[in-house]
Design an enzyme around this catalytic site. Structure first.
Site, PDB file in Angstrom:
ATOM      1  NE  ARG A  60      -0.369  -7.214  -3.713  1.00  0.00           N
ATOM      2  CZ  ARG A  60      -1.037  -7.898  -2.781  1.00  0.00           C
ATOM      3  NH1 ARG A  60      -2.145  -8.535  -3.103  1.00  0.00           N
ATOM      4  NH2 ARG A  60      -0.588  -7.953  -1.545  1.00  0.00           N
ATOM      5  N   GLY A 115      -7.307 -17.567   0.795  1.00  0.00           N
ATOM      6  CA  GLY A 115      -6.092 -18.033   0.129  1.00  0.00           C
ATOM      7  C   GLY A 115      -4.952 -17.129   0.545  1.00  0.00           C
ATOM      8  CB  SER A 143      -0.664 -12.426   1.083  1.00  0.00           C
ATOM      9  OG  SER A 143      -0.440 -11.146   0.608  1.00  0.00           O
ATOM     10  NE  ARG A 145      -1.732  -3.922  -0.126  1.00  0.00           N
ATOM     11  CZ  ARG A 145      -2.334  -5.089  -0.277  1.00  0.00           C
ATOM     12  NH1 ARG A 145      -3.236  -5.270  -1.227  1.00  0.00           N
ATOM     13  NH2 ARG A 145      -2.033  -6.092   0.526  1.00  0.00           N
ATOM     14  NE  ARG A 150       1.130  -8.642   3.425  1.00  0.00           N
ATOM     15  CZ  ARG A 150      -0.163  -8.341   3.329  1.00  0.00           C
ATOM     16  NH1 ARG A 150      -0.913  -8.972   2.465  1.00  0.00           N
ATOM     17  NH2 ARG A 150      -0.690  -7.412   4.084  1.00  0.00           N
TER      18      ARG A 150
HETATM   19  N1  LIG Z   1     -10.674 -12.726   8.890  1.00  0.00           N
HETATM   20  C1  LIG Z   1     -10.641 -11.752   7.987  1.00  0.00           C
HETATM   21  N2  LIG Z   1      -9.648 -11.694   7.099  1.00  0.00           N
HETATM   22  C2  LIG Z   1      -9.666 -10.691   6.186  1.00  0.00           C
HETATM   23  C3  LIG Z   1     -10.688  -9.723   6.138  1.00  0.00           C
HETATM   24  N3  LIG Z   1     -10.430  -8.873   5.127  1.00  0.00           N
HETATM   25  C4  LIG Z   1      -9.310  -9.295   4.537  1.00  0.00           C
HETATM   26  N4  LIG Z   1      -8.840 -10.389   5.183  1.00  0.00           N
HETATM   27  C5  LIG Z   1      -7.662 -11.205   4.862  1.00  0.00           C
HETATM   28  O1  LIG Z   1      -6.527 -10.545   5.324  1.00  0.00           O
HETATM   29  C6  LIG Z   1      -5.418 -10.959   4.534  1.00  0.00           C
HETATM   30  C7  LIG Z   1      -4.602  -9.749   4.150  1.00  0.00           C
HETATM   31  O2  LIG Z   1      -5.346  -8.919   3.301  1.00  0.00           O
HETATM   32  P1  LIG Z   1      -4.676  -7.686   2.602  1.00  0.00           P
HETATM   33  O3  LIG Z   1      -3.933  -6.892   3.622  1.00  0.00           O
HETATM   34  O4  LIG Z   1      -5.689  -6.963   1.799  1.00  0.00           O
HETATM   35  O5  LIG Z   1      -3.544  -8.334   1.699  1.00  0.00           O
HETATM   36  P2  LIG Z   1      -3.592  -9.294   0.415  1.00  0.00           P
HETATM   37  O6  LIG Z   1      -4.298 -10.552   0.763  1.00  0.00           O
HETATM   38  O7  LIG Z   1      -2.164  -9.498   0.150  1.00  0.00           O
HETATM   39  O8  LIG Z   1      -4.263  -8.538  -0.683  1.00  0.00           O
HETATM   40  C8  LIG Z   1      -6.005 -11.734   3.350  1.00  0.00           C
HETATM   41  O9  LIG Z   1      -5.843 -13.119   3.625  1.00  0.00           O
HETATM   42  C9  LIG Z   1      -7.458 -11.377   3.370  1.00  0.00           C
HETATM   43  O10 LIG Z   1      -8.256 -12.438   2.868  1.00  0.00           O
HETATM   44  C10 LIG Z   1     -11.731  -9.817   7.115  1.00  0.00           C
HETATM   45  O11 LIG Z   1     -12.675  -9.056   7.168  1.00  0.00           O
HETATM   46  N5  LIG Z   1     -11.655 -10.837   7.990  1.00  0.00           N
HETATM   47  N1  LIG Z   2      -3.099 -16.408 -12.512  1.00  0.00           N
HETATM   48  C1  LIG Z   2      -2.255 -15.392 -12.370  1.00  0.00           C
HETATM   49  N2  LIG Z   2      -1.106 -15.372 -13.030  1.00  0.00           N
HETATM   50  C2  LIG Z   2      -0.221 -14.359 -12.877  1.00  0.00           C
HETATM   51  N3  LIG Z   2      -0.427 -13.294 -12.077  1.00  0.00           N
HETATM   52  C3  LIG Z   2      -1.581 -13.264 -11.383  1.00  0.00           C
HETATM   53  C4  LIG Z   2      -2.549 -14.298 -11.479  1.00  0.00           C
HETATM   54  N4  LIG Z   2      -3.587 -13.996 -10.661  1.00  0.00           N
HETATM   55  C5  LIG Z   2      -3.263 -12.820 -10.078  1.00  0.00           C
HETATM   56  N5  LIG Z   2      -2.069 -12.374 -10.519  1.00  0.00           N
HETATM   57  C6  LIG Z   2      -1.363 -11.153 -10.091  1.00  0.00           C
HETATM   58  O1  LIG Z   2      -0.801 -11.451  -8.813  1.00  0.00           O
HETATM   59  C7  LIG Z   2      -0.789 -10.296  -7.982  1.00  0.00           C
HETATM   60  C8  LIG Z   2      -1.518 -10.617  -6.688  1.00  0.00           C
HETATM   61  O2  LIG Z   2      -2.905 -10.797  -6.951  1.00  0.00           O
HETATM   62  P1  LIG Z   2      -4.016 -10.263  -5.954  1.00  0.00           P
HETATM   63  O3  LIG Z   2      -5.317 -10.440  -6.642  1.00  0.00           O
HETATM   64  O4  LIG Z   2      -3.646  -8.911  -5.457  1.00  0.00           O
HETATM   65  O5  LIG Z   2      -3.835 -11.336  -4.791  1.00  0.00           O
HETATM   66  P2  LIG Z   2      -4.532 -11.432  -3.350  1.00  0.00           P
HETATM   67  O6  LIG Z   2      -5.774 -10.598  -3.388  1.00  0.00           O
HETATM   68  O7  LIG Z   2      -4.823 -12.888  -3.181  1.00  0.00           O
HETATM   69  O8  LIG Z   2      -3.523 -10.937  -2.373  1.00  0.00           O
HETATM   70  C9  LIG Z   2      -1.463  -9.192  -8.772  1.00  0.00           C
HETATM   71  O9  LIG Z   2      -0.462  -8.349  -9.287  1.00  0.00           O
HETATM   72  C10 LIG Z   2      -2.215  -9.918  -9.885  1.00  0.00           C
HETATM   73  O10 LIG Z   2      -2.302  -9.163 -11.042  1.00  0.00           O
END
Ligand SMILES: Nc1nc2c(ncn2[C@@H]2O[C@H](COP(=O)(O)OP(=O)(O)O)[C@@H](O)[C@H]2O)c(=O)[nH]1
Ligand SMILES: Nc1ncnc2c1ncn2[C@@H]1O[C@H](COP(=O)(O)OP(=O)(O)O)[C@@H](O)[C@H]1O
Length: 394
Positions: A266, A140, A142, A173, A277
């Site tokens: 966040r 899904g 970011s 982070r 993103r």
């Molecule tokens: N293909 C792939 N995508 C990854 C992996 N780990 C994380 N991601 C994806 O990379 C994207 C960015 O992750 P991240 O930098 O942690 O940011 P966030 O999604 O905003 O929390 C997200 O869509 C994750 O699902 C991996 O091992 N493989």
């Molecule tokens: N259903 C929701 N309603 C409001 N805020 C949410 C919900 N789900 C997640 N959040 C908040 O949104 C932000 C992004 O969520 P996160 O889990 O880090 O997203 P991702 O892993 O998909 O990047 C976080 O601060 C989280 O607490």
């Protein structure tokens, strides 16, 4: 079918045959014109090494070996299974599993051969007894709430689920810990490891490399837990194309405005990163919803509501929480066997057991008729049972 070479150990320095492989605990199995010699390498912590004798060329080959290697101190037996793999059963104490498959001509091996310009390739895959639950792939855009949902699941069911810790080249982070949230690495190291076949999948996301190592998923399975992967849509597509049978779940935001609000709230990204993103989110959403790749699409509007729906998909909404641990009813494989034979899909181990100063013989059957998966992941679905006599084994 080619004849096995005169029995002997290959000395890489001398390119000559030295002595009887059996005396060094080496097994040999022949498929077509190739004989696979599998034996432990005392210089490398007793990992099992592979070398091949090609009967049609009269040449020895050291193949590229992919996957984690099994370790054996007390020997092993090897038998062929079809034309594409060798089953290896370890003796002695083997905390990481006793049954291994050496794939020599599977789809994965053929693909890897092509990628490596035709070099000889073999791949190890650990055997899984019974049918462990499928891994869960969550994708899904970011900021949609993937991490939040996964954390809730892991907190409520810590004994059921394990998180696949990905590798990434992005910077950590503030609150992120190396080895817990990600394995933080750099581009050249990660590219080399990709080249070495250490990753199940990888992708470039928002300008950084991300990837799931084979080991990350193995660690969770070794712990008897169901693996959760948080990966992007490209990664999900790679997993779908692989031998890994997973449940694919895509998380959608209620709107782009809400997604932006969550990302900003966040507070982990710079303005530039947030904009990148958000731009990427449009394409991800389109692919996620319309590609047919995902088995389930969940809208994360209200967090508790979305979490309940996620639990329902995973069969966790009833009063009785299912035991997702690996098949505990399976017969334990004894640490030693005296002989191995093959009867169709079944591999029969003759085992001696010593109980109350009496020794008795019994047969352990490994039924391989319903195998699933394979390298670069596990080969699951082995059924293990005891039998009193060969005549009972159909
Ligand atoms: N293909 C792939 N995508 C990854 C992996 N780990 C994380 N991601 C994806 O990379 C994207 C960015 O992750 P991240 O930098 O942690 O940011 P966030 O999604 O905003 O929390 C997200 O869509 C994750 O699902 C991996 O091992 N493989
Ligand atoms: N259903 C929701 N309603 C409001 N805020 C949410 C919900 N789900 C997640 N959040 C908040 O949104 C932000 C992004 O969520 P996160 O889990 O880090 O997203 P991702 O892993 O998909 O990047 C976080 O601060 C989280 O607490």
């Amino acid at each position: 079918m080619g004849e096995a070479p005169s029995v002997g150990l290959y000395d890489p320095q001398e390119e000559s045959v030295l002595d009887d492989p059996k005396s060094r605990g080496e097994s040999s199995t022949t498929i077509g014109v190739k004989t696979y010699f599998i034996g432990r390498n005392c210089n490398e912590g007793h990992s099992l090494e592979v070398r091949i004798f090609n009967d049609s060329t009269g040449q020895w080959v050291h193949p590229v070996v992919l996957g984690s290697k099994p370790y054996s101190c007390d020997g092993h037996s090897a038998v062929t299974l079809g034309e594409d793999r060798v089953v290896v059963i370890l003796k002695g104490s083997s905390p990481l599993g006793r049954i291994w498959f050496l794939e020599v001509d599977s789809n994965y091996v053929r693909e890897q051969k092509k990628l490596r310009g035709g070099s000889e390739v073999v791949a190890w895959s650990k055997g899984g007894i019974g049918s462990a639950e499928k891994p869960i792939v969550i994708s899904g855009p970011s900021g949609v709430g993937k991490g939040t949902l996964i954390s809730k699941l892991m907190e409520e069911f810590p004994y059921l689920f394990g998180f696949s810790v990905s590798h990434t080249t992005r910077a950590p982070r503030n609150m992120e810990k190396d080895g817990v949230h990600y394995h933080f690495t750099n581009k050249s190291v990660m590219e080399r490891e990709i080249e070495d076949g250490k990753f199940l999948e990888y992708a470039s996301v928002h300008g950084n490399l991300y990837g799931t190592s084979i080991e990350a998923v193995e660690v969770v399975a070794d712990d008897g837990k169901r693996c959760i992967l948080d990966i992007d849509v490209q990664g999900a597509r790679s997993v779908k194309a692989s031998s890994i049978d997973a449940v694919f779940i895509f998380i959608c935001p209620p709107s782009m405005e809400e997604l932006e609000k969550r990302l900003r709230a966040r507070g982990t990204e710079t303005e530039e990163q947030i904009l990148k993103r958000l731009r990427n989110a449009e394409a991800e959403l389109q692919q996620g919803v319309s590609s047919g790749l995902f088995d389930h699409i969940l809208y994360n509007d209200n967090l508790e509501g979305c979490y309940s729906r996620l639990k329902k998909i995973l069969g966790l909404d009833g009063e009785v929480v299912p035991d997702l641990k690996q098949d505990s009813s399976a017969v334990e494989l004894p640490s030693h066997h005296t002989a191995v034979t093959k009867r169709g899909d079944k591999i029969v181990l003759e085992c001696k057991t010593e109980e109350l100063d009496k020794s008795s013989e019994n047969l352990i059957v490994l039924d391989t008729s319903a195998l699933m998966g394979g390298a670069p992941g596990r080969t699951r679905g082995i059924q293990v049972y005891e039998s009193d006599s060969y005549s009972d084994i159909a």
